[in-house]
Design an enzyme around this catalytic site. Structure first.
Site, PDB file in Angstrom:
ATOM      1  N   SER A  33      42.734 -22.038 -20.851  1.00  0.00           N
ATOM      2  CA  SER A  33      42.881 -22.610 -19.545  1.00  0.00           C
ATOM      3  C   SER A  33      41.643 -23.522 -19.522  1.00  0.00           C
ATOM      4  CB  SER A  33      42.683 -21.621 -18.595  1.00  0.00           C
ATOM      5  OG  SER A  33      41.784 -20.862 -18.748  1.00  0.00           O
ATOM      6  N   GLY A  70      45.369 -18.650 -20.871  1.00  0.00           N
ATOM      7  CA  GLY A  70      45.477 -17.198 -21.234  1.00  0.00           C
ATOM      8  C   GLY A  70      45.498 -16.933 -22.802  1.00  0.00           C
ATOM      9  N   ASN A  98      38.775 -16.368 -23.887  1.00  0.00           N
ATOM     10  CA  ASN A  98      39.619 -14.956 -23.382  1.00  0.00           C
ATOM     11  C   ASN A  98      39.487 -13.655 -24.327  1.00  0.00           C
ATOM     12  OD1 ASN A  98      41.203 -16.113 -21.170  1.00  0.00           O
ATOM     13  ND2 ASN A  98      42.051 -17.397 -22.467  1.00  0.00           N
ATOM     14  N   ASP A 179      37.530 -18.559  -8.603  1.00  0.00           N
ATOM     15  CA  ASP A 179      37.615 -17.345  -9.634  1.00  0.00           C
ATOM     16  C   ASP A 179      36.319 -17.294 -10.232  1.00  0.00           C
ATOM     17  OD1 ASP A 179      37.783 -19.473 -11.454  1.00  0.00           O
ATOM     18  OD2 ASP A 179      39.658 -19.023 -11.998  1.00  0.00           O
ATOM     19  N   HIS A 182      36.891 -20.954 -14.018  1.00  0.00           N
ATOM     20  CA  HIS A 182      37.561 -22.282 -14.288  1.00  0.00           C
ATOM     21  C   HIS A 182      36.513 -23.496 -13.545  1.00  0.00           C
ATOM     22  CE1 HIS A 182      40.508 -19.240 -15.283  1.00  0.00           C
ATOM     23  NE2 HIS A 182      40.769 -20.149 -16.322  1.00  0.00           N
TER      24      HIS A 182
END
Length: 211
Positions: A33, A70, A98, A179, A182
């Site tokens: 991402s 993801g 991740n 978040d 990002h």
């Protein structure tokens, strides 16, 4: 005029690399991402902004965004063949965030990244690694095992390494979305600016190999 055309045809046949050197360099950003541009317009994603920055400097490059939100290193490995088409000159590998966030065994991430690099090199596609760092919540032992993956592979396979993809952006609330993970468009600008010298050197190596 006819002589010039004949000379050009002869040079192309005698030295195909000379003809290739006149074409734009085709790059793929294989990532998660962070390169897919989660939460951002397509034009603000890392590959798009990198392409624009390079083209602004007169560098002819075509960049494909093969980022999948993801994705782990294993996910990137499993889709490698269709994510990186024939004719690709170089791949910027941005994977591992991740794995680290989920506490996946570093040995699995190392094996997946090793396979990615080996398979790309077997296809004569240049590789550049973007490193990732483990979050502190998994402890020092995990961080040591995970963080060593990227420099180890860069040395083993003699490929360029940008040590930490999120350098200058990670943990800065002003440069990250809500978040906290990002980057915002401004954060992507910093990532691109930091990476530019390494990417330019990477492209220079690719261009030199065409000669």
């Amino acid at each position: 005029m006819h002589i010039a055309v004949l000379m050009l045809a002869f040079m192309t046949i005698a030295n195909p690399a000379w003809a290739d050197a006149t074409k734009s360099i085709k790059l793929v950003v294989l990532g998660d991402s962070l390169s897919a541009g989660l939460g951002l317009p397509a034009q603000d994603a890392f590959p798009a902004k990198l392409k624009k920055s390079l083209q602004d400097k007169g560098i002819d490059v075509d960049i494909t965004n093969a980022g999948v939100s993801g994705d782990t290193t294993s996910g990137g490995r499993d889709r490698l063949d269709w994510s990186v088409p024939d004719g690709t000159d170089g791949v910027i590998v941005e994977l591992g965030a991740n794995d680290a966030l989920r506490g996946i065994d570093p040995d699995l991430a190392r094996a997946a990244l090793t396979d990615i690099v080996q398979r790309l090199k077997a296809r004569r596609i240049a590789v550049m690694l973007c490193g990732m760092l483990a979050p502190p919540n998994y402890g020092a032992e995990y961080a040591t095992r995970f963080n060593s993956i990227y420099p180890d592979l860069a040395k083993k396979f003699d490929v360029p390494l940008y040590p930490f993809f999120l350098e200058g952006v990670a943990a800065d609330a002003k440069l990250n979305q809500a978040d906290g993970i990002h980057p915002t468009a401004a954060g992507v600008d910093i990532i691109v600016g930091n990476l530019m010298p390494a990417v330019e050197a990477f492209l220079g190596t690719i261009a030199e190999q065409r000669r």
